[in-house]
Design an enzyme around this catalytic site. Structure first.
Site, PDB file in Angstrom:
ATOM      1  N   SER A  95       0.895  -1.139   0.119  1.00 18.60           N
ATOM      2  CA  SER A  95       0.000  -0.046   0.006  1.00 18.60           C
ATOM      3  C   SER A  95       0.813   1.276   0.107  1.00 18.60           C
ATOM      4  O   SER A  95       1.452   1.551  -1.033  1.00 18.60           O
ATOM      5  CB  SER A  95      -0.855   0.004   1.177  1.00 18.60           C
ATOM      6  OG  SER A  95      -1.929   1.091   1.174  1.00 18.60           O
ATOM      7  N   HIS A 143      -8.782   1.111   1.460  1.00 18.52           N
ATOM      8  CA  HIS A 143      -8.839   0.352   0.187  1.00 18.52           C
ATOM      9  C   HIS A 143     -10.316  -0.429  -0.016  1.00 18.52           C
ATOM     10  O   HIS A 143     -10.611  -1.492  -0.585  1.00 18.52           O
ATOM     11  CB  HIS A 143      -7.762  -0.845   0.157  1.00 18.52           C
ATOM     12  CG  HIS A 143      -6.416  -0.462   0.375  1.00 18.52           C
ATOM     13  ND1 HIS A 143      -5.489   0.229  -0.637  1.00 18.52           N
ATOM     14  CD2 HIS A 143      -5.379  -0.380   1.353  1.00 18.52           C
ATOM     15  CE1 HIS A 143      -4.540   0.499  -0.304  1.00 18.52           C
ATOM     16  NE2 HIS A 143      -4.237   0.026   0.842  1.00 18.52           N
TER      17      HIS A 143
END
Length: 313
Positions: free
Chosen positions: A88, A198
């Site tokens: 990420s 997300h």
């Protein structure tokens, strides 16, 4: 030796992280001080503050500055990597390490990205839960059934082939966990976050980041960097689009790491606070692959010595 770099994501941060490196390594200190100049505040104060280091807007630039500071301190001891992968947020470290952007540029972007995500996460709070189980098809199937019932819950992080993090509206996530347990899943772990990263709950932050990145220029990559969003290597011309989608899309770290291993990487080095990615790698990479991490002065010195010995043959 074919080196694959792994870069820590948000959640790995710890109070006092990197301070032993700051005191001992001039090249590392220079990077942290440089980041402080870009950010407009003293990053070492953030790193030693138990409250601020947990907050998205401060944690994001701090983690990436630490990771890139470690790289700067390694210098020529680190051979040119074969590939890189970040979890990420760690993609920003990986892309910068591979030459897509410079240090000042990435810190400035993350100052804004962290702010967007903090504000939108506060406005749209959610919950994230790690679901343990080898049958990820079952987990996704239960999810689809929950979504068909109108629940706002989504797969968020495919960390390993036996750990999938889910996220969404708190009550909906809790209902989905109940459905998963009823379907045969044995273990879930609530994660200490207030936002559902997300997932579409952060759509507004993704829109803001897209506008922010529209004027940025990115360079060609010096080596492969795998994207969590597409589960394949980044293409330089697609960086803006992919980083924008990343905020609201699931991450495919497990699939990316498998590709890295399949491509011949034989030495994995995790860079940044904690050892989360090294633990993931133990579940994905074969035993014969070397797994190292650098998160403090002791591990820095050990890894540097390993690399220098390997260079001597």
């Amino acid at each position: 030796m074919k080196v694959g770099l792994l870069f820590s994501g948000q959640g790995a941060q710890q109070v006092d992280m990197g301070m032993d490196l700051y005191d001992a390594l001039p090249a590392y200190k220079e990077r942290i001080d440089q980041a402080s100049q870009v950010l407009g505040y003293d990053l070492t104060e953030v790193m030693t503050d138990e409250v601020k280091i947990k907050q998205t807007e401060f944690a994001q630039p701090a983690i990436v500055a630490m990771s890139l500071g470690i790289l700067a301190a390694l210098g020529d001891a680190l051979p040119k990597p074969t590939a890189a992968l970040g979890l990420s947020l760690g993609e920003y470290s990986a892309l910068t390490a591979a030459g897509a952007m410079d240090f000042d540029q990435v810190i400035a972007i993350l100052k804004d990205r962290g702010h967007y995500m903090q504000a939108v996460g506060d406005k749209n709070p959610g919950k994230m839960v790690a679901v343990m189980g080898d049958d990820q098809d079952l987990i996704v199937r239960v999810f689809k059934e929950c979504q068909d019932k109108g629940l706002q819950v989504w797969p968020a992080n495919f960390n390993t082939f036996s750990q999938l993090v889910i996220g969404g509206v708190t009550a909906d996530v809790e209902e989905a966990v109940g459905e998963l347990l009823a379907a045969g899943i044995k273990r879930t772990i609530d994660l200490p976050v207030t936002g559902a990263f997300h997932t579409p709950l952060l759509n507004e932050a993704a829109e803001q980041l897209g506008s922010r990145l529209s004027s940025e220029k990115f360079n060609n990559l010096d080596y492969l960097v795998y994207s969590n969003t597409t589960a394949k290597p980044f293409e330089s011309q697609e960086i803006k689009e992919v980083l924008t989608k990343q905020i609201v899309s699931p991450t495919y770290f497990a699939q990316d790491l498998q590709q890295m291993v399949d491509a011949g990487v034989d030495t994995l080095i995790e860079i940044g606070p904690g050892k989360t990615l090294t633990k993931f790698a133990k579940k994905i990479a074969p035993k014969e692959i070397e797994r190292l991490n650098i998160g403090d002065l002791t591990s820095f010195e050990e890894t540097k010595a390993f690399l220098e010995d390997a260079a001597k043959g």
